[in-house]
Motif scaffolding. Structure first.
Motif, short mmCIF file in Angstrom:
data_model
loop_
_atom_site.label_atom_id
_atom_site.label_comp_id
_atom_site.label_asym_id
_atom_site.label_seq_id
_atom_site.Cartn_x
_atom_site.Cartn_y
_atom_site.Cartn_z
N GLN A 40 0.81 -1.21 0.00
CA GLN A 40 0.00 0.00 0.00
C GLN A 40 0.85 1.27 0.00
OE1 GLN A 40 -3.02 -0.19 3.06
NE2 GLN A 40 -4.04 -1.93 2.10
N TRP A 41 1.87 1.25 -0.85
CA TRP A 41 2.65 2.46 -1.02
C TRP A 41 3.20 2.53 -2.45
CZ3 TRP A 41 6.17 0.10 3.12
CH2 TRP A 41 7.18 -0.67 2.57
N ILE A 42 3.66 3.72 -2.80
CA ILE A 42 4.26 3.95 -4.12
C ILE A 42 5.77 3.88 -3.97
CG2 ILE A 42 4.58 5.65 -5.96
CD1 ILE A 42 1.75 6.70 -5.28
N GLU A 43 6.41 3.18 -4.90
CA GLU A 43 7.86 3.09 -4.84
C GLU A 43 8.45 3.20 -6.24
OE1 GLU A 43 8.71 -1.69 -4.98
OE2 GLU A 43 8.30 -0.81 -3.02
N ALA A 44 9.75 3.47 -6.29
CA ALA A 44 10.43 3.62 -7.57
C ALA A 44 10.54 2.28 -8.27
CB ALA A 44 11.82 4.21 -7.35
N SER A 45 10.37 2.29 -9.58
CA SER A 45 10.43 1.09 -10.40
C SER A 45 11.88 0.75 -10.73
CB SER A 45 9.64 1.29 -11.69
OG SER A 45 9.98 0.34 -12.66
N SER A 46 12.27 -0.48 -10.46
CA SER A 46 13.63 -0.91 -10.80
C SER A 46 13.80 -0.97 -12.32
CB SER A 46 13.93 -2.28 -10.18
OG SER A 46 13.01 -3.25 -10.64
N ASP A 47 12.72 -1.25 -13.05
CA ASP A 47 12.80 -1.27 -14.52
C ASP A 47 13.08 0.13 -15.06
OD1 ASP A 47 12.37 -3.96 -14.71
OD2 ASP A 47 10.28 -3.82 -15.36
N TYR A 48 12.45 1.13 -14.48
CA TYR A 48 12.70 2.51 -14.94
C TYR A 48 14.15 2.89 -14.66
CZ TYR A 48 12.01 7.51 -15.76
OH TYR A 48 12.10 8.79 -16.26
N ARG A 49 14.63 2.50 -13.51
CA ARG A 49 16.02 2.80 -13.13
C ARG A 49 16.99 2.15 -14.12
NH1 ARG A 49 15.01 1.98 -7.91
NH2 ARG A 49 15.71 -0.17 -7.99
N THR A 50 16.74 0.89 -14.45
CA THR A 50 17.61 0.18 -15.38
C THR A 50 17.53 0.78 -16.78
OG1 THR A 50 17.36 -1.88 -14.13
CG2 THR A 50 18.16 -2.07 -16.39
N ALA A 51 16.30 1.08 -17.23
CA ALA A 51 16.12 1.67 -18.56
C ALA A 51 16.78 3.05 -18.64
CB ALA A 51 14.64 1.78 -18.90
N SER A 52 16.78 3.79 -17.56
CA SER A 52 17.44 5.09 -17.54
C SER A 52 18.95 4.93 -17.69
CB SER A 52 17.12 5.83 -16.23
OG SER A 52 15.76 6.18 -16.17
N ARG A 53 19.48 3.91 -17.04
CA ARG A 53 20.92 3.64 -17.12
C ARG A 53 21.32 3.20 -18.53
NH1 ARG A 53 23.50 -0.94 -15.98
NH2 ARG A 53 21.70 -1.86 -14.89
N LEU A 54 20.46 2.45 -19.19
CA LEU A 54 20.74 1.95 -20.54
C LEU A 54 20.12 2.84 -21.62
CD1 LEU A 54 19.93 -1.83 -19.88
CD2 LEU A 54 22.19 -0.73 -19.86
N PHE A 55 19.63 4.01 -21.23
CA PHE A 55 18.80 4.81 -22.12
C PHE A 55 19.48 5.14 -23.45
CE2 PHE A 55 17.37 8.96 -23.72
CZ PHE A 55 16.05 8.65 -23.99
#
Length: 203
Positions: A40-55
């Motif tokens: 029941q909380w909002i958290e950062a997506s690990s996929d978004y983090r990885t995609a940002s690194r490989l952007f």
């Protein structure tokens, strides 16, 4: 070239690169912040983090095949667009109206959404607003229409339900993600009604 950057990646990053590229081709949007119904909380997506690194590598890869990958870190949205304006998904009229109404609700509530830019609503509020705006045929909608619209928008990371139960025509808690701004801009809000009227005339 992107292939040189790709070959320099670790085996794990190559796997993630392929997985995330396929994910974007299917879902169009990847959002930074996701809701965890179990916690029941909002958290950062690990996929978004990885995609940002490989952007940069992903962006260059997509550009070779006629796609544009954009990243908006202010709103936390990765979006994939076909530069030839093809490969578009055509949705039914009810889903279009449901999306349009979600965008109106997002605009009304976005100032209260906090730094993450995620707006809370529910199925009942959306359908009631559709009814108020005169967007429902004879003021009604079917259970199938409501469920299908919600599933479609969730697939593309436009909305997410706030519980682990199945999509329910009677109502779910819903989060509207800032990715909706990429689909319907402020100008798009004003242009939408004439477009829907033209669509009605052609059907």
């Amino acid at each position: 070239m992107w292939i040189d950057d790709y070959e320099a990646l670790s085996n794990n990053d190559k796997t993630e690169f392929r997985r995330l590229c396929n994910y974007l081709l299917s879902h169009t949007y990847l959002v930074r912040d996701i809701y965890r119904p179990d916690k029941q909380w909002i958290e950062a997506s690990s996929d978004y983090r990885t995609a940002s690194r490989l952007f940069s590598c992903m962006r260059d890869y997509f550009s070779y095949s006629g796609w544009r990958l954009d990243k908006d870190d202010d709103y936390g949205v990765l979006s994939l667009t076909n530069v030839f304006d093809s490969n578009r998904v055509r949705v039914d009229r009810f889903t279009t109206l449901f999306l349009y109404t979600c965008r109106l609700i997002y605009e009304e509530k976005r100032e209260m959404s906090g730094s993450r830019g995620i707006v809370r609503t529910d199925t009942g509020e959306i359908v009631e607003k559709m009814r108020f705006l005169g967007l429902l045929d004879k003021g009604r909608s079917t259970q199938k229409e409501r469920v299908d619209a919600q599933r479609t928008l969730a697939h593309f990371n436009i909305i997410q339900k706030t519980d682990n139960s199945a999509w329910n025509a009677e109502g779910n808690g819903i989060l509207i993600f800032p990715s909706i701004l990429s689909i319907i801009t402020n100008k798009g809000i004003n242009d939408m009604m004439p477009e829907l009227e033209r669509r009605d005339e052609s059907e």
